[in-house]
Structures are given as C-alpha cells and as structure tokens.
Design an enzyme around this catalytic site. Structure first.
Site, mmCIF file in Angstrom:
data_model
loop_
_atom_site.group_PDB
_atom_site.id
_atom_site.type_symbol
_atom_site.label_atom_id
_atom_site.label_comp_id
_atom_site.label_asym_id
_atom_site.label_seq_id
_atom_site.Cartn_x
_atom_site.Cartn_y
_atom_site.Cartn_z
ATOM 1 N N GLY A 129 0.796 -1.225 0.000
ATOM 2 C CA GLY A 129 0.000 0.000 0.000
ATOM 3 C C GLY A 129 0.825 1.269 0.000
ATOM 4 O O GLY A 129 0.277 2.356 0.230
ATOM 5 N N SER A 132 5.092 5.426 -4.196
ATOM 6 C CA SER A 132 5.609 6.796 -4.251
ATOM 7 C C SER A 132 5.450 7.493 -2.900
ATOM 8 O O SER A 132 6.281 8.314 -2.515
ATOM 9 C CB SER A 132 4.852 7.589 -5.317
ATOM 10 O OG SER A 132 5.055 7.022 -6.594
ATOM 11 N N GLY A 244 20.407 4.256 -6.677
ATOM 12 C CA GLY A 244 19.663 3.304 -7.498
ATOM 13 C C GLY A 244 19.212 3.939 -8.814
ATOM 14 O O GLY A 244 19.355 3.353 -9.890
ATOM 15 N N ARG A 245 18.691 5.154 -8.713
ATOM 16 C CA ARG A 245 18.191 5.843 -9.918
ATOM 17 C C ARG A 245 19.320 6.110 -10.913
ATOM 18 O O ARG A 245 19.100 6.123 -12.120
ATOM 19 C CB ARG A 245 17.546 7.175 -9.517
ATOM 20 C CG ARG A 245 16.210 6.998 -8.862
ATOM 21 C CD ARG A 245 15.719 8.285 -8.217
ATOM 22 N NE ARG A 245 14.414 8.048 -7.611
ATOM 23 C CZ ARG A 245 13.815 8.902 -6.784
ATOM 24 N NH1 ARG A 245 14.400 10.052 -6.474
ATOM 25 N NH2 ARG A 245 12.634 8.614 -6.292
ATOM 26 N N GLN A 281 12.452 7.972 -45.245
ATOM 27 C CA GLN A 281 12.659 9.079 -44.311
ATOM 28 C C GLN A 281 11.955 8.872 -42.969
ATOM 29 O O GLN A 281 12.450 9.302 -41.934
ATOM 30 C CB GLN A 281 12.212 10.392 -44.941
ATOM 31 C CG GLN A 281 13.179 10.847 -46.017
ATOM 32 C CD GLN A 281 12.828 12.198 -46.579
ATOM 33 O OE1 GLN A 281 11.669 12.614 -46.552
ATOM 34 N NE2 GLN A 281 13.821 12.884 -47.109
ATOM 35 N N GLU A 365 11.650 3.024 -8.821
ATOM 36 C CA GLU A 365 12.625 4.031 -8.378
ATOM 37 C C GLU A 365 12.195 5.457 -8.738
ATOM 38 O O GLU A 365 12.961 6.256 -9.258
ATOM 39 C CB GLU A 365 14.021 3.708 -8.912
ATOM 40 C CG GLU A 365 14.444 2.327 -8.444
ATOM 41 C CD GLU A 365 15.929 2.152 -8.283
ATOM 42 O OE1 GLU A 365 16.620 3.133 -8.006
ATOM 43 O OE2 GLU A 365 16.383 1.006 -8.418
ATOM 44 N N THR A 367 8.405 7.126 -10.110
ATOM 45 C CA THR A 367 7.709 7.139 -11.403
ATOM 46 C C THR A 367 8.119 8.384 -12.184
ATOM 47 O O THR A 367 8.624 9.355 -11.600
ATOM 48 C CB THR A 367 6.186 7.192 -11.184
ATOM 49 O OG1 THR A 367 5.897 8.397 -10.446
ATOM 50 C CG2 THR A 367 5.667 5.984 -10.416
#
Lengths: 404, 257
Positions: A129, A132, A244-245, A281, A365, A367
């Site tokens: 639950g 973020s 981590g990011r 193209q 990691e 959004t």
C-alpha cells in the site's frame, strides 16, 4: 571539460560487454519465457567483480569509481534489463547505503561480503500500500530491550528470493509529528525465523529477473543492525534512491542503445518497395530520435556520475537523468518495435522485450510523474536539498585502491 | 616457468573486412586481441597457476597493438613487450617469426613460447612453427591441453583431424593452443587497473640486432569473394500437402537431390 573515458573505464566496458553478450544474450529469450533467472548469473557477476565495482578494495570492492558503475549498468542493460536490475538493487540501493551511512563494524560485517558478491543484497522500501508515498509505510519496528521487533510486508522487491541481506525501512515511531521522521532503516539477515518470501510471476517485463515479496513476522533485529540513527530512515531511503536511480538512468541509456542497434541492423536488412527500409525518411526519423536520446541520456548520467565522484549532492541531476532516460527508452523501444513491424511484435526479435522492460523503468525508483514533480519543485524553488548527516564519500583512488 | 605468449592485434571478428581500391579495410571496426591468442594467454596462465612462474606477453605491431597487450596484462600476464618499427610494415610470417624469436632470446631464460593456433586476419598459422625453427626449439602445435611438465620436458595432447595425439618434447619449446584448452578468463578489475598503468616497453629492430626484413612472400592482389546471386521464390498452395509436393518437384527439377 573532458569527455574522454579512461583506459580503466574502457576496459570495464569491454569486460562487461563480453560477459553480457557471450554468456547472457544466448540464453535470455528462453529465460524470459520460463520467467526464471538463470542460476549462473549472480555467481558469475560476483566472480567478475561487478557486484562490488565501486567500493574500496578494503571493503571487498574493486576500487573503481562511480562513473564505472554507470558504465557497466549501460553495458549490462544493452543486453538485458534484468542484469542491470541486479546492479541497481545490490549495489545502488543497498551496498552504497552501507558505504554512505554504515558504521565501520557494519561495513566489515555486511558491505564486505556484499562487495565480494558472497552475499546478495536487496532493498525493502515499497509495500503493497505504499509506493511513491513513502510515508504510507506500515511495517513497524518496535524497540524491545536491545532489539527491534519487525513486522510488515514489502512488495515488488527485486532479488527478494535470491538475497541474503535486505535493507528494510520500517516505522519506529508511529507518534512522530512528521511521519517522515518516524521511519528507520535496518539491515535484515533473511535466513532467520519469521522471514518469509516469494517470487511474483506474471509481470509485463523483466520476466527473467527475480521480483518478489518479503514478509516479516516478529523478526528480532539487533539494534546494531540499524543503519543510521532512529528516525533517519526516510533520508537514508532517499539517498539510496540517488544511487539506485543513477544505475537505472545509465541502464536505460543502454536500453536506448540496444533499440538503436537493433533498428539499424533491421533497417539495413529489411527491404520494402524495392529498397532497404533505412532509405525511407520516416524510418530515418525514428532512428534520428534514438540517436538524439541516447547521446543526451548518456551525458545526463555522466554528469551525475561526475558529481558522485566529486562528492557533490546529485539528487536533482540523478532524478533528471533517470526521468529522461527511462521515458526516452520507452519511446525508443516502441519505435524499434514499429521499425521491425510484425517481427518486432514477436519474441523472435529482442525489441518486444525491450519495450516490456522499458515500461517498468518508468515506474520503479520514482515514477516519471514523481520526477516531473521533483524537477518542477527544484525549478520553482519549492524543493531544496539540505545537507545530509553523512554524504556519499567522494571517490578517492588512493583510498579506494589501497588494501587496508 | 617463464612463459612468453605471443599476441596479435586484429580487426574484430564481427568486422566486415572488404577489399577497396586494392587495399584490405575493415572500416572503423575496433581492433581486438586475436581471439585464438586469448586461448594462448589462458593456456599460459593455467600453466603458471599450476607450476608457478610468470607469463610475459609479446606483440609485434604499431602503437595500437598495445591494446592487445593490455588485454593480456588484464587477464593476468606479468609484463608486456611490444616490438615496433616502421620497417616492419607489411612483414610476412617469416619476418614476424624472426622478430619474435629475437625478442624471446633478448628476454632470455624462457621455458615456453606460446601462440594461438593462427591469427584471424592472415590465417597463415605458420608463425609458431617458424619461430620454433628459428629458436631451435621443438614445435608442439595445436595443443588441446598440457598433460604434464617437468623441469626439462613437456607432454601435450594435440587436437588433430584423426583424433588426439600425445607428444612429448624437451623444454624450452614452442606451443600453439587450440580452443580446447578452455574458455579464456575475463580480465579482473585489478588486472584492468594494472594494465592501464603499465608502461609497455617498445623494442626496435636495432635493439633486437635485426636488419630490415626482406619479405619472401607478398600480396600482389587481394580480391573480394565473388558476389553470390540469390533469388527467392515463395512456394504457395492451398494445403501443406500441395506445398510439399511442389517443393519436392522443384528440388528434383533443380537437381538439388
């Protein structure tokens, strides 16, 4: 300004590329179908030193710098995202936090075997639950004498069933006025009573990776396993994400390159209306965008790596690199599938896997939306990074390479 | 044991090598250590892992050949030496063997000189034997493995078309390894750093006491393979049976079978 890579960097790239291409590329499609991480991957990455690349030799690492961490992330994900996920979790989210926040004793006990790859590490922040919204964490760690008692559940945890150690964030003070300050971080040894775990199957992407859950029921955690101070868990978790990011940004850059390389090959090979499709193209436009996003994503993670090497705070730059590279990787993968036409829609070619894997990167990691809020927050002056009690130590080659 | 492993820098095996205006080119493809030589380095390192001693990597070429030597250092070789001289441009296999033999003598005290079975660019595969002849060492070529080493003898198993052949020779000797020796190890990060910092000495022909080589062979012409003409025909039919019958007819008509 010097954009050139050192000979060390180039050789780290070559080594990682050789491993990923020779050992993993031939088996990855089948592993993806089986939804099973091949057993050789973690031991082989450990043997090569990839699991300890940017740690000082005295802590069992390879003594390379933080830019090398980005470079190997790019190379690994140019073959498959699951390889880079291992680096993100084991190195970026967990082991680097031990380097940054750990006591000397914790570094000896936990970082050393992790850097050597003898123990595998994962990171337990997200819950069923709480994603973020980190303040939504429900796991608790109640103090009982010299121990804490941990209860709760962690979800979407990469390497959950493969790891020996987990860095877990839990609530130690439910009464804290600011819920951020009620969280603490703990190093949990997973082979103990009260810990259960399992893998999650049926994901859209990273199917050959290990993603799972961890559940803790009255797990006793000695106080010396707390990382940082009580109430510092949120700050520690955010610093973990800075690392981590960074690996996700670098990895997504590799994914863009994989899309570009696959598209170039196919555009030269496939003919339609009497000419190779690269001559059209509209195909060229897609390729041009991939070139653009690859180069831009690479520069963004290079800058973040440079800031880390110099011991400078990089939350904003790393967030920007991660947001840009992952959104661009998804675009590149979607266009790579389009260039491949119906073949791109089947797992006969790699590009469908790239597309599935790219989608996850826009979610984990932070959004893409979280990163947009962060960037706007910095630009508007609503968000300012305050100094941390312990910053990631700058890269010092003499210290890193000396054996204590 | 003191082992010298000879390595060559060649175009990447994935490179598209073509002839343009009478010259061989591989475009901007990277140069890499000759893949067969990686097996040679692996074989040499395995020997010193078991027997003790040191492996010295030796190459002949221009500055770029240092990259092949660095790869060998990163895998675990102790030292590296490059022989480079403008007069070596376009040298043939015998000229190469003369240079390598002189370098081995200059190094001194060498027990074993090790090669890969051939280089993937020239594909002549004779340098090992020629170097052995010039040094007066026995040539034990196409070794799949080493069965035993004593202070003055070596026993190797050769991979030959008819099967395996066990041969014994006196040390010092020249060996060439096949891939049966085992997969080359990956470099270690410590090896990588050592390789990056290594000062690789460059020896000239003068330092080896050699005159400019007089090639015995040359390449008067190099040609691309003739282009193959391929036509594709889709065989269609209402049922798999019908398609298969048409295919059989075609195969018989074209005399494929």
């Amino acid at each position: 300004m010097d954009f050139s890579l050192s000979s060390d960097h180039q050789m780290a790239i070559n080594l990682t590329r050789d491993f990923a291409r020779k050992e993993v590329a031939p088996v990855i499609r089948e592993a993806e179908r089986q939804q099973q991480m091949p057993d050789f991957i973690l031991p082989e990455m450990a043997k090569l030193g990839l699991l300890g690349i940017c740690f000082p030799a005295r802590y069992g690492g390879q003594g390379m710098d933080y830019l090398s961490l980005g470079l190997i992330s790019e190379e690994l994900e140019a073959v498959d995202s699951t390889l880079r996920v291992v680096i993100s979790v084991h190195v970026g989210l967990n082991s680097m936090a031990l380097l940054q926040w750990g006591t000397e004793e914790q570094k000896q006990r936990f970082l050393m075997p992790q850097a050597r790859g003898e123990k595998i590490a994962c990171f337990g922040l997200t819950e069923p639950g709480a994603g973020s919204d980190v303040t939504g964490i429900r796991s608790t760690a109640r103090r009982q004498g010299g121990d804490y008692v941990l209860n709760g559940e962690k979800m979407w945890i990469s390497l959950a069933t493969r790891a020996h150690h987990a860095l877990v964030v839990a609530r130690t003070n439910p009464e804290a006025a600011d819920p951020h300050e009620g969280l603490s971080a703990f190093i949990i040894e997973l082979d103990q009573p009260g810990v259960s775990r399992g893998d999650i199957h049926g994901k859209l992407g990273v199917r050959s990776g290990s993603t799972g859950w961890l559940a803790f029921q009255d797990v006793r955690v000695p106080a010396e396993n707390r990382l940082g101070e009580e109430g510092e868990g949120f700050k520690i978790a955010m610093s973990c994400l800075d690392n981590g990011r960074y690996t996700v940004a670098a990895g997504a850059t590799g994914l863009i390159r994989a899309c570009l390389d696959a598209s170039l090959r196919y555009a030269r090979e496939r003919t339609a209306f009497g000419r190779e499709i690269g001559k059209f193209q509209l195909i060229q436009q897609k390729i041009a965008f991939m070139v653009q996003s690859y180069e831009a994503a690479r520069l963004l993670y290079f800058r973040a790596g440079w800031l880390k090497n110099n011991g400078r705070r990089n939350t904003r730059e790393t967030s920007l690199a991660k947001w840009y590279a992952t959104d661009a990787a998804f675009q590149a993968a979607a266009e790579a599938v389009q260039i491949h036409g119906a073949y791109g829609y089947s797992d006969e070619y790699d590009v469908e896997r790239y597309l599935r894997n790219a989608k996850g990167e826009m979610i984990y990691e932070g959004t893409s939306e979280i990163h947009q809020l962060m960037q706007a927050g910095y630009a508007l002056g609503y968000r300012v990074d305050t100094p941390l009690r312990k910053e990631l130590p700058p890269y010092d080659p003499d210290f890193w390479q000396a054996i204590a | 044991m003191k082992i010298v492993v000879c390595v060559k820098q060649v175009p990447d095996s994935a490179a598209r090598v073509v002839v343009e205006h009478g010259e061989v080119t591989w475009g901007d493809a990277p140069l890499v250590i000759n893949p067969w030589d990686e097996y040679a380095v692996e074989g040499a390192l395995r020997l010193v892992d078991e027997q003790g001693g040191e492996v010295i990597a030796l190459s002949m070429g221009n500055e770029q050949a240092k990259e092949a030597l660095k790869h060998a250092l990163a895998m675990g070789c102790k030292e590296a030496i490059l022989v480079s001289d403008p007069q070596l441009q376009g040298v043939d296999s015998l000229g190469t063997a003369r240079v390598l033999a002189a370098a081995v003598q200059k190094i001194g005290g060498v027990d074993l000189v090790v090669f890969g079975r051939q280089a993937i660019d020239g594909d002549a595969g004779v340098t090992a034997a020629m170097t052995a002849r010039l040094l007066g060492f026995p040539a034990l070529t196409l070794a799949a493995g080493v069965r035993g080493v004593s202070s003055d003898r070596i026993v190797v198993e050769r991979a030959i078309e008819e099967g395996r052949q066990v041969v014994e020779g006196a040390l010092p000797a020249v060996l060439s390894f096949t891939k049966d020796i085992g997969e080359p190890r990956y470099p270690s990060f410590m090896g990588i750093r050592k390789a990056s910092r290594a000062e690789i000495p460059i020896w000239s022909l003068d330092e080896l006491g050699l005159p400019a080589p007089q090639p015995h062979t040359s390449w008067p012409a190099v040609l691309n393979p003739p282009a193959r003409e391929i036509t594709t025909e889709m065989i269609t039919g209402a049922t798999p049976q019908e398609i298969a019958e048409k295919l059989v007819d075609k195969i018989l008509a074209e005399k494929v079978l």
